[in-house]
Write a protein that holds these residues in place. Structure first.
Motif, PDB file in Angstrom:
ATOM      1  N   GLY A  24      11.410   0.349   6.100  1.00 17.27           N
ATOM      2  CA  GLY A  24      10.108   0.966   6.319  1.00 17.27           C
ATOM      3  C   GLY A  24       8.983   0.424   5.452  1.00 17.27           C
ATOM      4  O   GLY A  24       7.827   0.445   5.859  1.00 17.27           O
ATOM      5  N   ILE A  25       9.323  -0.086   4.281  1.00 13.07           N
ATOM      6  CA  ILE A  25       8.259  -0.594   3.404  1.00 13.07           C
ATOM      7  C   ILE A  25       7.568  -1.811   3.999  1.00 13.07           C
ATOM      8  O   ILE A  25       6.440  -2.116   3.634  1.00 13.07           O
ATOM      9  CB  ILE A  25       8.770  -0.925   1.983  1.00 13.07           C
ATOM     10  N   ASN A  26       8.209  -2.489   4.938  1.00 15.10           N
ATOM     11  CA  ASN A  26       7.568  -3.639   5.567  1.00 15.10           C
ATOM     12  C   ASN A  26       6.276  -3.243   6.269  1.00 15.10           C
ATOM     13  O   ASN A  26       5.372  -4.065   6.404  1.00 15.10           O
ATOM     14  CB  ASN A  26       8.520  -4.322   6.538  1.00 15.10           C
ATOM     15  N   ASP A  27       6.177  -1.997   6.716  1.00 13.00           N
ATOM     16  CA  ASP A  27       4.962  -1.508   7.366  1.00 13.00           C
ATOM     17  C   ASP A  27       3.813  -1.312   6.378  1.00 13.00           C
ATOM     18  O   ASP A  27       2.670  -1.166   6.794  1.00 13.00           O
ATOM     19  CB  ASP A  27       5.216  -0.173   8.070  1.00 13.00           C
ATOM     20  N   ARG A  28       4.123  -1.292   5.100  1.00 15.92           N
ATOM     21  CA  ARG A  28       3.101  -1.084   4.068  1.00 15.92           C
ATOM     22  C   ARG A  28       2.750  -2.385   3.353  1.00 15.92           C
ATOM     23  O   ARG A  28       1.882  -2.420   2.499  1.00 15.92           O
ATOM     24  CB  ARG A  28       3.592  -0.052   3.059  1.00 15.92           C
ATOM     25  N   LEU A  29       3.422  -3.444   3.693  1.00 14.80           N
ATOM     26  CA  LEU A  29       3.274  -4.727   3.023  1.00 14.80           C
ATOM     27  C   LEU A  29       1.958  -5.402   3.398  1.00 14.80           C
ATOM     28  O   LEU A  29       1.575  -5.435   4.561  1.00 14.80           O
ATOM     29  CB  LEU A  29       4.447  -5.633   3.411  1.00 14.80           C
ATOM     30  N   ILE A  30       1.288  -5.938   2.392  1.00 17.29           N
ATOM     31  CA  ILE A  30       0.041  -6.668   2.617  1.00 17.29           C
ATOM     32  C   ILE A  30       0.319  -8.122   2.249  1.00 17.29           C
ATOM     33  O   ILE A  30       0.130  -8.545   1.107  1.00 17.29           O
ATOM     34  CB  ILE A  30      -1.108  -6.097   1.771  1.00 17.29           C
ATOM     35  N   ALA A  31       0.846  -8.858   3.219  1.00 20.37           N
ATOM     36  CA  ALA A  31       1.242 -10.250   2.979  1.00 20.37           C
ATOM     37  C   ALA A  31       1.265 -10.988   4.305  1.00 20.37           C
ATOM     38  O   ALA A  31       1.253 -10.376   5.376  1.00 20.37           O
ATOM     39  CB  ALA A  31       2.621 -10.297   2.326  1.00 20.37           C
TER      40      ALA A  31
ATOM     41  N   LEU B 267       7.142  -0.265  -5.816  1.00 17.34           N
ATOM     42  CA  LEU B 267       8.170   0.481  -5.113  1.00 17.34           C
ATOM     43  C   LEU B 267       8.349   1.871  -5.712  1.00 17.34           C
ATOM     44  O   LEU B 267       8.404   2.022  -6.919  1.00 17.34           O
ATOM     45  CB  LEU B 267       9.519  -0.238  -5.206  1.00 17.34           C
ATOM     46  N   SER B 268       8.485   2.852  -4.852  1.00  9.98           N
ATOM     47  CA  SER B 268       8.832   4.190  -5.318  1.00  9.98           C
ATOM     48  C   SER B 268      10.342   4.212  -5.576  1.00  9.98           C
ATOM     49  O   SER B 268      11.067   3.300  -5.186  1.00  9.98           O
ATOM     50  CB  SER B 268       8.470   5.226  -4.257  1.00  9.98           C
ATOM     51  N   LYS B 269      10.817   5.275  -6.193  1.00 11.54           N
ATOM     52  CA  LYS B 269      12.260   5.413  -6.400  1.00 11.54           C
ATOM     53  C   LYS B 269      12.992   5.452  -5.065  1.00 11.54           C
ATOM     54  O   LYS B 269      14.060   4.869  -4.915  1.00 11.54           O
ATOM     55  CB  LYS B 269      12.567   6.661  -7.225  1.00 11.54           C
ATOM     56  N   ALA B 270      12.394   6.131  -4.078  1.00  8.28           N
ATOM     57  CA  ALA B 270      13.020   6.206  -2.750  1.00  8.28           C
ATOM     58  C   ALA B 270      13.096   4.823  -2.110  1.00  8.28           C
ATOM     59  O   ALA B 270      14.113   4.471  -1.494  1.00  8.28           O
ATOM     60  CB  ALA B 270      12.242   7.169  -1.856  1.00  8.28           C
ATOM     61  N   ASP B 271      12.034   4.026  -2.248  1.00  3.37           N
ATOM     62  CA  ASP B 271      12.041   2.659  -1.718  1.00  3.37           C
ATOM     63  C   ASP B 271      13.151   1.845  -2.370  1.00  3.37           C
ATOM     64  O   ASP B 271      13.912   1.151  -1.698  1.00  3.37           O
ATOM     65  CB  ASP B 271      10.707   1.949  -1.999  1.00  3.37           C
TER      66      ASP B 271
ATOM     67  N   ALA C 222       0.839  -1.196   0.000  1.00  4.88           N
ATOM     68  CA  ALA C 222       0.000   0.000   0.000  1.00  4.88           C
ATOM     69  C   ALA C 222       0.876   1.248   0.000  1.00  4.88           C
ATOM     70  O   ALA C 222       2.077   1.189   0.295  1.00  4.88           O
ATOM     71  CB  ALA C 222      -0.908  -0.004   1.231  1.00  4.88           C
ATOM     72  N   LYS C 223       0.288   2.374  -0.315  1.00  7.50           N
ATOM     73  CA  LYS C 223       1.030   3.643  -0.349  1.00  7.50           C
ATOM     74  C   LYS C 223       1.416   4.117   1.052  1.00  7.50           C
ATOM     75  O   LYS C 223       2.372   4.856   1.214  1.00  7.50           O
ATOM     76  CB  LYS C 223       0.202   4.737  -1.031  1.00  7.50           C
TER      77      LYS C 223
ATOM     78  N   ALA D 101      -6.333  -0.115   6.724  1.00  2.00           N
ATOM     79  CA  ALA D 101      -7.740  -0.029   6.301  1.00  2.00           C
ATOM     80  C   ALA D 101      -8.089  -1.198   5.375  1.00  2.00           C
ATOM     81  O   ALA D 101      -9.170  -1.802   5.508  1.00  2.00           O
ATOM     82  CB  ALA D 101      -7.997   1.301   5.607  1.00  2.00           C
ATOM     83  N   LEU D 102      -7.205  -1.528   4.449  1.00  2.00           N
ATOM     84  CA  LEU D 102      -7.466  -2.651   3.536  1.00  2.00           C
ATOM     85  C   LEU D 102      -7.573  -3.969   4.296  1.00  2.00           C
ATOM     86  O   LEU D 102      -8.407  -4.819   3.971  1.00  2.00           O
ATOM     87  CB  LEU D 102      -6.364  -2.750   2.478  1.00  2.00           C
TER      88      LEU D 102
END
Length: 159
Positions: free
Chosen positions: A103-110, A71-75, A23-24, A31-32
């Protein structure tokens, strides 16, 4: 369709969670996960006895073009800077097979990475000689106990 095909061949039931891998933001992810479609799948996690996971290579070149559209460029830059070379189920690993906690682990849906290790049969699939580094990283993580590769990658593995 792929989930149904595997489930049919393995005499099981497959479930699909109709959300992106990432997620972003953490807020959107949370929420998802509250949606009934997701909650119904998440409740099945403890019953999973076979996981089929594709292996991805983190391909970030100097122009910051990469395959992973989530992934964003920053990610991508952060992952590159900490040495991530491959992933499966949205979890990234370095060459030694150590998880890249970013930090992207906090946005992961898995499914949670630790829950993955508890699944009895964990099948990893990778195709192409260019996947060697990513495959070795995931193998070194100890996450897989079954491996499916094509002939080109098998020759690179030298087995």
């Amino acid at each position: 369709m792929l989930t149904d095909a595997f489930a049919s061949r393995l005499n099981g039931v497959g479930y699909v969670m109709p959300v992106p891998l990432m997620a972003k933001s953490r807020y959107i992810r949370d929420a998802l996960l509250l949606d009934p479609l997701c909650k119904n799948v998440i409740e099945k996690y403890p019953q999973i006895n076979v996981a089929v996971m594709d292996i991805h290579s983190l391909q970030v070149n100097l122009s910051l073009e990469f395959k992973e559209s989530w992934l964003s460029k920053a990610d991508a830059m952060q992952l590159r800077d900490i040495g991530a070379v491959g992933s499966t189920c949205g979890y990234y690993f370095n060459r030694k097979g150590m998880p890249c906690n970013v930090g992207i682990n906090d946005r992961l849906i898995a499914i949670d990475r630790e829950q993955l290790y508890g699944i009895p049969i964990r099948i990893g699939a990778a195709i192409g000689a260019n996947m060697l580094d990513a495959l070795l990283a995931v193998l070194r993580s100890g996450l897989l106990n079954v491996l499916v590769v094509d002939e080109a990658l098998a020759f690179e593995l030298d087995v």
